[in-house]
Scaffold this motif. Structure first.
Motif, short mmCIF file in Angstrom:
data_model
loop_
_atom_site.label_atom_id
_atom_site.label_comp_id
_atom_site.label_asym_id
_atom_site.label_seq_id
_atom_site.Cartn_x
_atom_site.Cartn_y
_atom_site.Cartn_z
N LEU A 170 0.86 -1.19 0.00
CA LEU A 170 0.00 0.00 0.00
C LEU A 170 0.89 1.23 0.00
O LEU A 170 1.71 1.42 0.91
N LEU A 171 0.74 2.03 -1.03
CA LEU A 171 1.66 3.15 -1.23
C LEU A 171 0.91 4.47 -1.26
O LEU A 171 -0.24 4.54 -1.71
N ASP A 172 1.61 5.49 -0.79
CA ASP A 172 1.05 6.84 -0.73
C ASP A 172 1.28 7.51 -2.08
O ASP A 172 2.43 7.74 -2.47
N LYS A 173 0.20 7.85 -2.77
CA LYS A 173 0.35 8.50 -4.08
C LYS A 173 1.18 9.77 -3.97
O LYS A 173 1.94 10.11 -4.86
N ASP A 174 0.99 10.45 -2.85
CA ASP A 174 1.65 11.74 -2.69
C ASP A 174 3.17 11.58 -2.50
O ASP A 174 3.94 12.48 -2.84
N PHE A 175 3.59 10.46 -1.95
CA PHE A 175 5.00 10.25 -1.64
C PHE A 175 5.69 9.38 -2.68
O PHE A 175 6.91 9.23 -2.68
#
Ligand code: SF4
Ligand code: FES
Length: 587
Positions: A211-216
């Protein structure tokens, strides 16, 4: 107190604790994926299994369990002897790691989680070091789950932390496990995005890079990030956060665990609310009405002029100087405002300056609830040094609806300012019970009782109302703010302040809890912390050398001034800013 033994060491435990909880509390490492202290226990990843020996109830003889037990789920019991480093336990750890990596793409070089990935760490500590799998790997898709979160399914280890989070913490239940065996995948229900106010927390609790942060995404390798303990500077929640930054730039904000405030979680609003800190149009240098803009190279001159004009303007009002422009040396005959150098539409500045009229006008100070207690203290000290009866007020406190609680008890704050109570506490201690709110101060301005105002902003988005603009257009005023707005062109002097991540201080949250936060990095360009600006202005009044602002010395000064509540301040953890574990080396 009952005791058990883990790997030869004896530990006390509380009734109801599991073996893993006792181990974690005592900093004994037992590998674990699916266990998270804020979620239910499902014991599905099997990496935490250990050999557990227990005394026979009848004979008291120590006997081994019939199989390995999941330490995350198995209750601690008196006299238990736990082995996580025995051949059986190690064999299980290696087997679990091997299974988890069978279909994993092992794409660490391009994975955002690399450097803080439990799969990576445990692979090194507990894995085999090489793969025996020769067949084709199952390939799984990448999925866009919602506004903030991406899922790289082939990195998922099916720990189900994320699914349990949406069921147990938010109660929104967007995520599910779909399929069986090696085709199992995390997914959302068709047409229902992962879009709740806490959605970003699934990124934090995912132990791997699934699960990855689109912003980061692809913004920074985590080993270059410094971590500074801080407090939510956007709302009144007082949520404990870690500001993760590199070379003067925030890259992400993560929750810091605090059982009494935010547990393990923060809202997406707090997680992504820092963007204004790096807005292109941040105020970088002071501006003074009637004076050409200074280039950045002339910062010292700009600051010196702004400080001088600011004090001169306020002193002229406080002393009731009639006519003569105390600040800019302009002719009194034109009735110009003392410091604005232009004066159009502001002759009320000089309602104070009408010849022969005795002034009863006060200086008004509007302290924004976005500022720290220390900022409020020095600003009030400075203004009161010029006008001992200056009118003090707390700036507008934005609200959106009412507080909303999730099933887990986590509450989203409706109040969108971090320190309304702290600012009021400081101003009341310095100015008595007559501290006004913003509307009351503006009413005083309109009544003609205020001769000049100092207005502070520092809000992340628009906060100036037409009524505020109309009222302030009738008096000279100083604006201390971080972003340009509808008041910038009206103000006689505009001074660039610092966002909360650029300074240290303390905030009082909506429950009256006062918490300290640290400075992550210096203010952008030539901006300064509001407390520093006030100290510089105080020094300019006396022709003294300005003191450098520090939160600690300010708090002892506050204590001397009789401010209560600040002795019980909640400090950040002793291990403050965490330096990156890797630094650039010039070759
Ligand atoms: S996406 Fe992450 S948190 Fe969710 S089940 Fe997979 S590994 Fe666990
Ligand atoms: S942590 Fe115990 S089974 Fe997953």
């Amino acid at each position: 107190m009952p005791q058990l033994t883990i790997n030869g060491e004896t530990y006390d435990f509380e009734k109801g604790e599991t073996i893993l909880q006792v181990a974690l509390r005592n900093e004994v490492e037992i590998p674990h994926y699916c266990y998270h202290p804020g979620l239910s226990i499902v014991a599905n990843c099997r990496i935490c299994l250990a050999e557990v020996w227990a005394p026979n109830a009848k004979t008291g003889t120590l006997e081994p369990g019939a199989k390995l037990f999941p330490t995350c789920q198995h209750p601690a019991a008196e006299g238990q002897v736990v082995h996580t480093e025995s051949p059986k336990a190690i064999s299980n750890q290696k087997s679990v790691m091997e299974y988890l990596l069978i279909n994993h793409p092992v794409d660490c070089p391009v994975c955002d989680q690399a450097g803080e990935c439990h799969l990576q760490d445990y692979s090194y500590q507990y894995g085999r070091g090489q793969s025996r799998f020769q067949e084709q790997k199952d390939k799984k898709p990448k999925k866009d789950l919602g506004p903030h979160v991406l899922l790289y399914s082939d990195r998922c280890i099916m720990c189900t932390r994320c699914v349990r989070f949406t069921r147990e913490v938010t109660g929104t239940g967007e995520l599910l496990v779909e399929g069986r065996g090696s085709t199992e995948q995390i997914d959302i229900f068709p047409g229902v995005a992962l879009d709740n106010e806490l959605s970003g927390n699934v990124i934090d609790i995912c132990p791997v890079g699934a699960l990855l942060d689109k912003d980061f995404l692809f913004q920074q390798r985590v080993w270059f990030l410094k971590k500074t303990p801080s407090i939510d500077g956007i709302t009144a929640s007082g949520d404990n956060i870690s500001v993760e930054h590199n070379e003067g730039r925030v890259y992400r904000v993560k929750p810091r665990h605090n059982a009494e405030v935010n547990q393990w979680w923060i809202t997406d609003e707090v997680r992504y609310g820092w963007k204004f800190v790096h807005r292109e149009d941040r105020l970088l240098l002071p501006t003074v009405k009637g004076v050409e803009y200074w280039p950045l190279e002339a910062a010292a001159e700009a600051w010196a002029t702004a400080l001088e004009r600011t004090n001169a303007l306020l002193e002229s009002v406080a002393s009731g100087a009639s006519g003569a422009s105390a600040a800019n040396g302009a002719s009194a005959a034109n009735g110009a405002s003392a410091a604005n150098g232009a004066g159009e539409g502001k002759s009320a500045a000089g309602a104070n300056s009408v010849p022969g009229r005795n002034t009863t006008k006060r200086i008004g100070l509007l302290v924004s609830p976005m500022l720290s207690c220390e900022d409020a203290f020095w600003l009030a000290r400075w203004v009161r040094a010029i006008d001992a009866n200056a009118t003090l007020a707390v700036g507008p406190v934005p609200r959106m609806g009412t507080d909303r609680a999730f099933p887990s008890g986590f509450t989203v704050s409706a109040e969108k300012a971090p320190n309304a109570r702290g600012v009021r506490r400081v101003l009341e201690a310095l100015g008595g019970a007559s501290v006004l709110d913003a509307d009351a101060l503006l009413a005083e301005v309109q009544k003609g009782a205020i001769g000049a105002a100092v207005v502070t902003g520092n809000y992340p988005s628009g906060w100036v109302t037409p009524a505020m603009r109309a009222a302030l257009s009738s008096v000279p005023f100083i604006l201390i703010d971080t972003l340009p707005n509808e008041l910038s062109s009206l103000a006689d002097v505009v001074i660039p302040g610092a966002a909360w991540v650029e300074k240290e201080g303390c905030f009082e949250n909506r429950n009256g809890r006062i918490q300290a936060f640290e400075r992550a990095f210096a203010p952008v360009d030539f901006a300064r912390a509001e407390a520093q600006i006030a100290l510089d202005l105080l020094a300019q009044l006396d022709g003294a050398i300005p003191a450098a602002y520090s939160a600690a010395s300010t708090r002892s000064e506050m204590a001397k001034s009789g401010l209560t509540g600040f002795s019980a301040i909640h400090e950040t953890p002793a291990r403050a800013t965490t330096e990156p574990d890797m630094v650039y080396i010039e070759i």
